[in-house]
Design a protein around this motif. Structure first.
Motif, PDB file in Angstrom:
ATOM      1  N   LEU A  15      -7.715  -5.627   8.451  1.00 63.08           N
ATOM      2  CA  LEU A  15      -7.668  -6.561   9.576  1.00 63.08           C
ATOM      3  C   LEU A  15      -6.984  -5.920  10.782  1.00 63.08           C
ATOM      4  CD1 LEU A  15      -6.849  -9.920   7.779  1.00 63.08           C
ATOM      5  CD2 LEU A  15      -8.962  -9.286   8.939  1.00 63.08           C
ATOM      6  N   TYR A  16      -5.908  -5.181  10.511  1.00 63.35           N
ATOM      7  CA  TYR A  16      -5.168  -4.512  11.578  1.00 63.35           C
ATOM      8  C   TYR A  16      -6.087  -3.515  12.295  1.00 63.35           C
ATOM      9  CZ  TYR A  16      -1.691  -1.416  13.692  1.00 63.35           C
ATOM     10  OH  TYR A  16      -0.966  -0.653  14.574  1.00 63.35           O
ATOM     11  N   LEU A  17      -6.845  -2.775  11.518  1.00 59.12           N
ATOM     12  CA  LEU A  17      -7.756  -1.794  12.104  1.00 59.12           C
ATOM     13  C   LEU A  17      -8.850  -2.473  12.927  1.00 59.12           C
ATOM     14  CD1 LEU A  17      -8.493   1.244   9.920  1.00 59.12           C
ATOM     15  CD2 LEU A  17      -9.684   0.847  12.043  1.00 59.12           C
ATOM     16  N   GLN A  18      -9.367  -3.591  12.392  1.00 60.11           N
ATOM     17  CA  GLN A  18     -10.398  -4.329  13.136  1.00 60.11           C
ATOM     18  C   GLN A  18      -9.863  -4.830  14.469  1.00 60.11           C
ATOM     19  OE1 GLN A  18     -11.910  -7.398  10.593  1.00 60.11           O
ATOM     20  NE2 GLN A  18     -13.075  -5.982   9.319  1.00 60.11           N
ATOM     21  N   LYS A  19      -8.578  -5.250  14.438  1.00 52.22           N
ATOM     22  CA  LYS A  19      -7.950  -5.726  15.659  1.00 52.22           C
ATOM     23  C   LYS A  19      -7.912  -4.584  16.690  1.00 52.22           C
ATOM     24  CE  LYS A  19      -3.648  -6.554  16.767  1.00 52.22           C
ATOM     25  NZ  LYS A  19      -2.357  -6.280  16.667  1.00 52.22           N
ATOM     26  N   LEU A  20      -7.453  -3.414  16.249  1.00 50.46           N
ATOM     27  CA  LEU A  20      -7.383  -2.275  17.161  1.00 50.46           C
ATOM     28  C   LEU A  20      -8.768  -1.936  17.718  1.00 50.46           C
ATOM     29  CD1 LEU A  20      -4.922   0.184  15.355  1.00 50.46           C
ATOM     30  CD2 LEU A  20      -4.433  -1.556  17.074  1.00 50.46           C
ATOM     31  N   LEU A  21      -9.784  -2.023  16.852  1.00 49.31           N
ATOM     32  CA  LEU A  21     -11.152  -1.719  17.296  1.00 49.31           C
ATOM     33  C   LEU A  21     -11.633  -2.739  18.322  1.00 49.31           C
ATOM     34  CD1 LEU A  21     -12.940  -0.652  13.993  1.00 49.31           C
ATOM     35  CD2 LEU A  21     -12.741   0.727  16.059  1.00 49.31           C
ATOM     36  N   ASP A  22     -11.359  -4.012  18.036  1.00 48.25           N
ATOM     37  CA  ASP A  22     -11.783  -5.069  18.963  1.00 48.25           C
ATOM     38  C   ASP A  22     -11.118  -4.902  20.329  1.00 48.25           C
ATOM     39  OD1 ASP A  22     -13.366  -6.167  17.084  1.00 48.25           O
ATOM     40  OD2 ASP A  22     -11.981  -7.778  16.507  1.00 48.25           O
ATOM     41  N   GLU A  23      -9.841  -4.533  20.285  1.00 47.22           N
ATOM     42  CA  GLU A  23      -9.104  -4.369  21.533  1.00 47.22           C
ATOM     43  C   GLU A  23      -9.355  -3.008  22.163  1.00 47.22           C
ATOM     44  OE1 GLU A  23      -5.142  -4.925  20.163  1.00 47.22           O
ATOM     45  OE2 GLU A  23      -5.352  -7.093  19.878  1.00 47.22           O
ATOM     46  N   GLU A  24     -10.182  -2.193  21.517  1.00 48.95           N
ATOM     47  CA  GLU A  24     -10.431  -0.815  21.961  1.00 48.95           C
ATOM     48  C   GLU A  24      -9.127  -0.092  22.274  1.00 48.95           C
ATOM     49  OE1 GLU A  24     -13.701  -0.269  24.622  1.00 48.95           O
ATOM     50  OE2 GLU A  24     -14.598  -2.183  24.055  1.00 48.95           O
ATOM     51  N   ASP A  25      -8.171  -0.263  21.377  1.00 49.17           N
ATOM     52  CA  ASP A  25      -6.852   0.327  21.556  1.00 49.17           C
ATOM     53  C   ASP A  25      -6.878   1.774  21.063  1.00 49.17           C
ATOM     54  OD1 ASP A  25      -4.228   1.072  21.522  1.00 49.17           O
ATOM     55  OD2 ASP A  25      -3.494  -0.791  20.602  1.00 49.17           O
ATOM     56  N   THR A  26      -7.460   2.637  21.886  1.00 50.80           N
ATOM     57  CA  THR A  26      -7.665   4.040  21.519  1.00 50.80           C
ATOM     58  C   THR A  26      -6.369   4.724  21.091  1.00 50.80           C
ATOM     59  OG1 THR A  26      -9.182   3.965  23.361  1.00 50.80           O
ATOM     60  CG2 THR A  26      -8.940   6.062  22.257  1.00 50.80           C
ATOM     61  N   PHE A  27      -5.311   4.414  21.826  1.00 51.46           N
ATOM     62  CA  PHE A  27      -4.041   5.082  21.543  1.00 51.46           C
ATOM     63  C   PHE A  27      -3.555   4.763  20.127  1.00 51.46           C
ATOM     64  CE2 PHE A  27       0.587   5.181  21.472  1.00 51.46           C
ATOM     65  CZ  PHE A  27       0.809   6.483  21.860  1.00 51.46           C
ATOM     66  N   SER A  28      -3.510   3.467  19.802  1.00 49.56           N
ATOM     67  CA  SER A  28      -3.015   3.085  18.474  1.00 49.56           C
ATOM     68  C   SER A  28      -3.938   3.576  17.360  1.00 49.56           C
ATOM     69  CB  SER A  28      -2.872   1.567  18.362  1.00 49.56           C
ATOM     70  OG  SER A  28      -2.043   1.076  19.367  1.00 49.56           O
ATOM     71  N   LEU A  29      -5.236   3.602  17.653  1.00 48.14           N
ATOM     72  CA  LEU A  29      -6.174   4.073  16.643  1.00 48.14           C
ATOM     73  C   LEU A  29      -5.908   5.543  16.321  1.00 48.14           C
ATOM     74  CD1 LEU A  29      -9.509   2.388  17.744  1.00 48.14           C
ATOM     75  CD2 LEU A  29      -8.470   2.216  15.488  1.00 48.14           C
ATOM     76  N   LYS A  30      -5.753   6.336  17.382  1.00 48.49           N
ATOM     77  CA  LYS A  30      -5.459   7.763  17.176  1.00 48.49           C
ATOM     78  C   LYS A  30      -4.166   7.910  16.396  1.00 48.49           C
ATOM     79  CE  LYS A  30      -8.097  10.517  20.222  1.00 48.49           C
ATOM     80  NZ  LYS A  30      -8.341  10.859  21.620  1.00 48.49           N
ATOM     81  N   GLU A  31      -3.167   7.133  16.781  1.00 48.14           N
ATOM     82  CA  GLU A  31      -1.873   7.216  16.121  1.00 48.14           C
ATOM     83  C   GLU A  31      -1.989   6.848  14.640  1.00 48.14           C
ATOM     84  OE1 GLU A  31       2.412   5.788  17.775  1.00 48.14           O
ATOM     85  OE2 GLU A  31       1.161   4.301  16.779  1.00 48.14           O
ATOM     86  N   LEU A  32      -2.720   5.766  14.391  1.00 50.35           N
ATOM     87  CA  LEU A  32      -2.894   5.304  13.012  1.00 50.35           C
ATOM     88  C   LEU A  32      -3.480   6.408  12.129  1.00 50.35           C
ATOM     89  CD1 LEU A  32      -2.827   2.865  11.029  1.00 50.35           C
ATOM     90  CD2 LEU A  32      -5.180   2.423  11.672  1.00 50.35           C
ATOM     91  N   PHE A  33      -4.523   7.049  12.628  1.00 49.94           N
ATOM     92  CA  PHE A  33      -5.189   8.066  11.806  1.00 49.94           C
ATOM     93  C   PHE A  33      -4.375   9.357  11.694  1.00 49.94           C
ATOM     94  CE2 PHE A  33      -9.041   5.466  12.416  1.00 49.94           C
ATOM     95  CZ  PHE A  33      -9.415   5.386  11.090  1.00 49.94           C
ATOM     96  N   THR A  34      -3.378   9.511  12.564  1.00 50.00           N
ATOM     97  CA  THR A  34      -2.497  10.661  12.410  1.00 50.00           C
ATOM     98  C   THR A  34      -1.495  10.383  11.293  1.00 50.00           C
ATOM     99  OG1 THR A  34      -2.597  10.703  14.815  1.00 50.00           O
ATOM    100  CG2 THR A  34      -1.181  12.329  13.778  1.00 50.00           C
ATOM    101  N   GLU A  35      -1.152   9.103  11.132  1.00 52.14           N
ATOM    102  CA  GLU A  35      -0.144   8.739  10.137  1.00 52.14           C
ATOM    103  C   GLU A  35      -0.714   8.634   8.719  1.00 52.14           C
ATOM    104  OE1 GLU A  35       1.242   5.057  11.544  1.00 52.14           O
ATOM    105  OE2 GLU A  35       2.373   5.934  13.202  1.00 52.14           O
ATOM    106  N   LEU A  36      -1.945   8.132   8.614  1.00 51.12           N
ATOM    107  CA  LEU A  36      -2.515   7.880   7.291  1.00 51.12           C
ATOM    108  C   LEU A  36      -2.782   9.189   6.555  1.00 51.12           C
ATOM    109  CD1 LEU A  36      -5.147   5.081   8.005  1.00 51.12           C
ATOM    110  CD2 LEU A  36      -2.993   4.843   6.786  1.00 51.12           C
TER     111      LEU A  36
END
Lengths: 451, 451
Positions: A15-36
């Protein structure tokens, strides 16, 4: 807030990821995939339809794309690699170990494969070619060719120093192999003993007589064997007893797990590769095949019913009760089938266990058959107040349920002997048998007794 | 010949054991069970009917019976412990660690439990009582309360020495926990780093920010989470962040594996505990319940058919074709159901993924429905040469297959929201829907169009 706490279960993470995608939050998405970690990213990609997945790939750091690719489902890997040029693949494969490189190259075109082979470091290339030389379903294909080897007579202290100097050991290689000069495996040493035992003593003192796998063994057989061991890493030897690599039991456990999953899919007429997010056209096609097969058996049942037009024409109650006979036999049979197929997968059925099982299922079938035949008979009598119809359906249910249980044992055992996957065709053959036996006994008895 | 080579797969091992049993070769049997490891013995016991299993127990060395008991299926454990006196159980539990002792005591009578508790070493008793205080389905129940803890600022060399002096680490505990004086978890250190890094450096330098589990988390949720990690041991903390134990991921993987296995069993109407070697009476009883539920749905379908006596009485071809409509809908629905239930188990269905899935399944259902409706219509026309019957069955198949696919998504999602296991009741509800919709649309349309 700690990062792990953003989501305490897989659904919340989604759900968190879908939220980031919906908001087109590029920064958080990049950050998320650096952490995982690699595995989390792979499981995440598998949890989205292809269109979203294509977007997600963009946010994965380039330097780990290769490892992620090696980890995701084969279908997703193939989809991604399909669109790449030879130089893209070369780039991706560059930093990978032989095992991962082999997985990625496996789904590439022959032309790309050849071109990338040429670009590989000589040592890795030899290992990749070696892995590719194995058949798809043998242990050698899934092993890690890289192992940490030491000679006999070496002290634990020296082994520790050797590891530190050469920077050996990693997540995928946590076992010390003790070999002679020909690379013949003599034993293994655990990291536990390496740390815990007096450092001046030699490896020979703690050498375990290792459980090994032959590189040509079928992976499915290895899985059954490994399930009864608790070994994280298993040395793999060739037929001359020479060490050729090691198998990570987690990889095999994954295969074993797939096994129950595959059985489930096969028994429900879903193809191996289908997941929730398989595209519409591919799902429709793969399920269509199974529907077609089912149609044949449904018409076979209809044909059997057609033979009894005369009696059906006279007594409409028979048409009303027909589904009850078929359904009770079908459930009883598939209960047995499921238990037997799981027993086969676990390697529990051999020798005189089989006879025991026939006996058991016959008794279960007859006792449950008797109970439910009487219940169905009772209800039918209350409904139609016709003693002959009651007699016919009681007998038919008893016959069909008893035979259904026997078929539930016989069909998978015969299929296994014919080297056909019992889960794949077992369910459809069983339904055919229970439908045909059900209608034949019900309408046949009706013709004999009532007409 | 090496011992491992007596049998290269589980079935051969089984046959070898059966041979020894048939020949009453007591000596070889005793020898075999001395050589096999705990897990192999447990899996072997699970591969025999109860009567033979009782004989096999006799050959298992007394000193490992406790560990074997902790490892076998719960049903088998309960059967064995049932016949023991308090002093027998006391004897068996004596050498066990808290985790194993808790498992064995779990299946004992309350009286025996209390008496054995009293005999336990104080430290172990506290741990066992602690484990027993957790609910059956939470992480704390399955963790190992024993961990290897060190403080911050300690050098790797010192940690190694500490381990050697206190003889710490074993198969089930291969991770170093770094805690503060309150036992708050600060990080973890792998054995790899402990060996591979410069020995004079301190643990703080290699401390991983650990992935932890809360002791009250549901095991099934933990399993989904752990599937996306490759961690052999996971620290377990209570809600205050204090370290209370560690979870062996292999134990959880076993539970996850059971998960696909359970889904399969539930969908086929087989109870959780049933294995190939479940005794006849127990099998018959547990399957009987499911047969009874199925009977209700079968009679519901019969009742629906009964409403259309008039049209059935006139056109016997309808009775012949009825099973085709029900069967095609049933297969289409259960294909969808299987895929959706697996997706739910993997935590892949949340948020707008669900809408995507409804869309997908509606399209798959309608496209496959259209194709197979035309095929069935064609065959029916060839068979009965009746355009009205052809029209009726074509429409009915299309309607039933489209609705079957939607139900295949809707039913498990609704059941999940109601906190009912979708695998357990999903299949039977789905069959009811496809039968009722099938017969209703087929016979209903026939009444409207033909009568």
């Amino acid at each position: 807030m700690r990062d792990d706490e953003k989501y305490t279960n897989a659904e919340e993470q989604l759900l968190y990821l879908q939220k980031l995608l919906d908001e087109e939050d590029t920064f958080s998405l990049k950050e998320l995939f650096t952490e995982l970690d690699i595995l989390s990213i792979a499981r995440t990609l598998e949890s989205f339809p292809a269109k979203t997945r294509d977007i997600l790939w963009e946010y994965i750091p380039e330097e780990i794309i290769g490892e992620v690719l090696a980890e995701v489902d084969e279908g997703i890997r193939a989809d991604y690699v399909e669109d790449l040029s030879a130089s893209d693949v070369e780039q991706i494969v560059k930093g990978l170990d032989a095992q991962d490189a082999a997985e990625v190259l496996d789904v590439a075109d022959e032309a790309i494969k050849t071109s990338v082979y040429a670009s590989l470091d000589q040592n890795i290339r030899a290992q990749v070619e070696n892995l590719h030389a194995y058949e798809e379903d043998v242990v050698g294909r899934y092993m890690d060719p890289e192992t940490v080897n030491v000679k006999q007579g070496v002290s634990l202290e020296a082994v520790q120093r050797y590891i530190r100097i050469h920077h050996l050991l990693d997540e995928e290689s946590q076992q010390i192999m003790i070999t002679d000069k020909d690379k013949r495996l003599l034993g293994t040493l655990t990291l536990i003993d390496l740390i815990k035992q007096p450092q001046e003593t030699v490896v020979d003192d703690y050498m375990d007589d290792p459980f090994t796998l032959n590189d040509q063994m079928k992976v499915s057989d290895a899985a059954v064997l490994l399930r009864s061991k608790e070994l994280p890493f298993v040395p793999v030897c060739d037929s001359d007893g020479l060490l050729v690599g090691q198998l990570n039991a987690a990889d095999v456990l994954e295969i074993t797990q797939d096994d129950a999953d595959l059985t489930l899919k096969h028994m429900s007429g879903v193809s191996d590769e289908e997941e929730v997010f398989t595209p519409i056209a591919r799902s429709a096609k793969s399920r269509g095949i199974w529907l077609g097969i089912n149609l044949l058996t449904a018409f076979l049942a209809a044909f059997v019913i057609g033979q009894f037009e005369a009696v059906l024409d006279q007594i409409v109650a028979l048409a009303i009760l027909m589904p009850v006979v078929a359904s009770m036999g079908g459930i009883a049979g598939s209960q047995t089938l499921t238990v037997v197929i799981r027993g086969l997968a676990l390697g529990q059925l051999a020798g005189n266990n089989k006879r025991w099982l026939y006996n058991k299922e016959l008794w279960v079938g007859m006792s449950n058959g008797l109970v439910w035949a009487l219940v169905v008979g009772g209800i039918s009598y209350l409904w139609f107040s016709d003693p002959l119809i009651t007699l016919v359906i009681t007998l038919a249910i008893f016959i069909n349920m008893s035979l259904a249980n026997l078929s539930g044992v016989l069909i998978p055992l015969v299929l296994k002997r014919l080297q056909i996957d019992p889960a794949l065709s077992g369910a459809v053959i069983l339904t055919t048998v229970t439908d045909v036996v059900g209608f034949l006994s019900f309408l046949g008895l009706a013709t004999l007794i009532i007409l």
